[in-house]
Design a protein around this motif. Sequence first.
Motif, mmCIF file in Angstrom:
data_model
loop_
_atom_site.group_PDB
_atom_site.id
_atom_site.type_symbol
_atom_site.label_atom_id
_atom_site.label_comp_id
_atom_site.label_asym_id
_atom_site.label_seq_id
_atom_site.Cartn_x
_atom_site.Cartn_y
_atom_site.Cartn_z
ATOM 1 N N ALA A 94 1.479 -5.470 -4.847
ATOM 2 C CA ALA A 94 1.940 -4.541 -3.814
ATOM 3 C C ALA A 94 3.210 -5.061 -3.145
ATOM 4 N N ALA A 95 3.311 -6.370 -2.981
ATOM 5 C CA ALA A 95 4.520 -6.966 -2.399
ATOM 6 C C ALA A 95 5.717 -6.765 -3.339
ATOM 7 N N VAL A 96 5.483 -6.897 -4.631
ATOM 8 C CA VAL A 96 6.562 -6.664 -5.606
ATOM 9 C C VAL A 96 7.006 -5.208 -5.540
ATOM 10 N N VAL A 97 6.054 -4.291 -5.471
ATOM 11 C CA VAL A 97 6.397 -2.873 -5.360
ATOM 12 C C VAL A 97 7.196 -2.618 -4.088
ATOM 13 N N LEU A 98 6.817 -3.280 -3.015
ATOM 14 C CA LEU A 98 7.533 -3.118 -1.749
ATOM 15 C C LEU A 98 8.996 -3.538 -1.887
ATOM 16 N N VAL A 99 9.262 -4.610 -2.613
ATOM 17 C CA VAL A 99 10.647 -5.055 -2.826
ATOM 18 C C VAL A 99 11.445 -3.993 -3.579
ATOM 19 N N THR A 100 10.810 -3.318 -4.520
ATOM 20 C CA THR A 100 11.528 -2.301 -5.300
ATOM 21 C C THR A 100 11.876 -1.080 -4.461
ATOM 22 N N THR A 101 11.288 -0.965 -3.277
ATOM 23 C CA THR A 101 11.571 0.157 -2.389
ATOM 24 C C THR A 101 12.975 0.067 -1.811
ATOM 25 N N GLY A 102 13.455 -1.131 -1.606
ATOM 26 C CA GLY A 102 14.794 -1.315 -1.053
ATOM 27 C C GLY A 102 14.956 -2.716 -0.501
ATOM 28 N N ARG A 103 16.203 -3.138 -0.352
ATOM 29 C CA ARG A 103 16.497 -4.496 0.116
ATOM 30 C C ARG A 103 15.968 -4.765 1.512
ATOM 31 N N GLY A 104 15.875 -3.739 2.329
ATOM 32 C CA GLY A 104 15.369 -3.897 3.684
ATOM 33 C C GLY A 104 13.903 -4.282 3.744
ATOM 34 N N TYR A 105 13.219 -4.206 2.616
ATOM 35 C CA TYR A 105 11.797 -4.524 2.578
ATOM 36 C C TYR A 105 11.511 -5.914 2.036
ATOM 37 N N LEU A 106 12.542 -6.717 1.835
ATOM 38 C CA LEU A 106 12.343 -8.060 1.291
ATOM 39 C C LEU A 106 11.498 -8.922 2.224
ATOM 40 N N ARG A 107 11.829 -8.958 3.492
ATOM 41 C CA ARG A 107 11.072 -9.781 4.440
ATOM 42 C C ARG A 107 9.600 -9.360 4.522
ATOM 43 N N PRO A 108 9.310 -8.057 4.708
ATOM 44 C CA PRO A 108 7.894 -7.670 4.718
ATOM 45 C C PRO A 108 7.180 -7.994 3.396
#
Length: 126
Positions: A94-108
Amino acid sequence: MIVLATVVVTLAAVLHVVIFFLESVAWTRPSVWRRFNVPGQAAADTLRPMAYNQGFYNLFLAVGAIIGLVLYGVGMRGPGLALILFAMASMAAAAVVLVTTGRGYLRPAIVQGVLPLAGIVLMLLS
Protein backbone atom coordinates in the motif's frame (compact mmCIF):
# COMPACT_ATOMS: atom_id res chain seq x y z
CA MET A 1 15.38 -10.83 17.79
CA ILE A 2 11.78 -12.06 18.05
CA VAL A 3 11.06 -9.46 20.74
CA LEU A 4 12.24 -6.66 18.47
CA ALA A 5 10.28 -8.14 15.56
CA THR A 6 7.15 -8.31 17.71
CA VAL A 7 7.56 -4.69 18.81
CA VAL A 8 8.00 -3.48 15.21
CA VAL A 9 5.02 -5.48 13.92
CA THR A 10 2.93 -4.16 16.82
CA LEU A 11 3.98 -0.58 16.03
CA ALA A 12 3.00 -1.08 12.37
CA ALA A 13 -0.38 -2.37 13.51
CA VAL A 14 -0.87 0.56 15.91
CA LEU A 15 -0.01 3.03 13.13
CA HIS A 16 -2.66 1.44 10.93
CA VAL A 17 -5.22 1.63 13.73
CA VAL A 18 -4.43 5.35 14.04
CA ILE A 19 -4.90 5.75 10.27
CA PHE A 20 -8.23 3.90 10.61
CA PHE A 21 -9.28 6.32 13.34
CA LEU A 22 -8.35 9.35 11.25
CA GLU A 23 -10.04 8.13 8.07
CA SER A 24 -13.11 6.39 9.44
CA VAL A 25 -13.90 8.05 12.77
CA ALA A 26 -12.42 11.55 12.85
CA TRP A 27 -12.63 12.46 9.15
CA THR A 28 -15.21 15.23 9.67
CA ARG A 29 -12.72 17.32 11.66
CA PRO A 30 -10.98 19.89 9.44
CA SER A 31 -7.68 19.24 11.21
CA VAL A 32 -7.91 15.62 10.05
CA TRP A 33 -8.86 16.04 6.41
CA ARG A 34 -6.35 18.86 6.01
CA ARG A 35 -3.66 16.41 7.13
CA PHE A 36 -4.58 14.41 4.01
CA ASN A 37 -4.20 17.54 1.83
CA VAL A 38 -7.93 17.85 1.19
CA PRO A 39 -8.49 21.45 0.05
CA GLY A 40 -11.87 22.20 1.63
CA GLN A 41 -15.03 21.07 3.35
CA ALA A 42 -16.84 20.26 0.11
CA ALA A 43 -14.02 17.98 -1.03
CA ALA A 44 -13.84 16.38 2.42
CA ASP A 45 -17.57 15.67 2.29
CA THR A 46 -17.21 14.12 -1.17
CA LEU A 47 -14.25 11.99 -0.07
CA ARG A 48 -15.80 10.92 3.23
CA PRO A 49 -17.25 7.58 2.02
CA MET A 50 -13.95 6.66 0.37
CA ALA A 51 -11.95 7.62 3.46
CA TYR A 52 -14.34 5.67 5.66
CA ASN A 53 -13.88 2.56 3.53
CA GLN A 54 -10.12 2.99 3.24
CA GLY A 55 -9.82 3.35 7.00
CA PHE A 56 -11.37 -0.06 7.47
CA TYR A 57 -8.83 -1.60 5.10
CA ASN A 58 -6.13 -0.23 7.40
CA LEU A 59 -7.92 -1.60 10.45
CA PHE A 60 -8.24 -5.07 8.92
CA LEU A 61 -4.51 -5.15 8.12
CA ALA A 62 -3.73 -4.17 11.71
CA VAL A 63 -6.06 -6.85 13.07
CA GLY A 64 -4.43 -9.42 10.80
CA ALA A 65 -0.98 -8.52 12.12
CA ILE A 66 -2.13 -8.72 15.75
CA ILE A 67 -3.91 -12.05 15.26
CA GLY A 68 -0.75 -13.31 13.55
CA LEU A 69 1.33 -12.24 16.54
CA VAL A 70 -1.07 -13.95 18.94
CA LEU A 71 -1.01 -17.18 16.92
CA TYR A 72 2.77 -17.03 16.74
CA GLY A 73 2.98 -16.38 20.47
CA VAL A 74 0.80 -19.35 21.43
CA GLY A 75 2.91 -21.73 19.40
CA MET A 76 1.10 -21.73 16.07
CA ARG A 77 4.23 -20.38 14.42
CA GLY A 78 3.49 -21.34 10.80
CA PRO A 79 0.00 -19.82 10.55
CA GLY A 80 1.02 -16.89 12.74
CA LEU A 81 4.05 -16.06 10.64
CA ALA A 82 2.04 -16.41 7.43
CA LEU A 83 -0.59 -13.97 8.69
CA ILE A 84 2.03 -11.52 9.97
CA LEU A 85 3.92 -11.58 6.67
CA PHE A 86 0.73 -11.18 4.67
CA ALA A 87 -0.40 -8.17 6.73
CA MET A 88 3.05 -6.56 6.69
CA ALA A 89 3.48 -7.15 2.94
CA SER A 90 0.04 -5.66 2.28
CA MET A 91 0.92 -2.57 4.33
CA ALA A 92 4.22 -2.21 2.48
CA ALA A 93 2.53 -2.70 -0.89
CA ALA A 94 0.00 0.00 0.00
CA ALA A 95 2.92 2.35 0.70
CA VAL A 96 4.35 1.60 -2.76
CA VAL A 97 0.96 2.33 -4.32
CA LEU A 98 0.84 5.59 -2.38
CA VAL A 99 4.17 6.66 -3.91
CA THR A 100 2.79 6.05 -7.40
CA THR A 101 0.01 8.54 -6.63
CA GLY A 102 2.43 11.45 -6.80
CA ARG A 103 5.66 12.88 -5.42
CA GLY A 104 3.80 14.68 -2.66
CA TYR A 105 2.97 11.31 -1.13
CA LEU A 106 6.56 10.16 -0.61
CA ARG A 107 6.71 11.16 3.06
CA PRO A 108 3.39 9.52 4.00
CA ALA A 109 4.44 6.41 2.06
CA ILE A 110 7.69 6.21 4.01
CA VAL A 111 5.82 6.63 7.30
CA GLN A 112 3.34 3.93 6.24
CA GLY A 113 5.90 1.54 4.76
CA VAL A 114 9.05 1.51 6.90
CA LEU A 115 7.63 -0.34 9.91
CA PRO A 116 6.02 -3.12 7.86
CA LEU A 117 9.21 -3.62 5.84
CA ALA A 118 11.26 -3.75 9.01
CA GLY A 119 8.72 -6.16 10.49
CA ILE A 120 9.07 -8.49 7.50
CA VAL A 121 12.86 -8.51 7.72
CA LEU A 122 12.94 -8.99 11.48
CA MET A 123 10.32 -11.75 11.45
CA LEU A 124 12.22 -13.62 8.75
CA LEU A 125 15.48 -13.27 10.68
CA SER A 126 13.92 -14.45 13.94
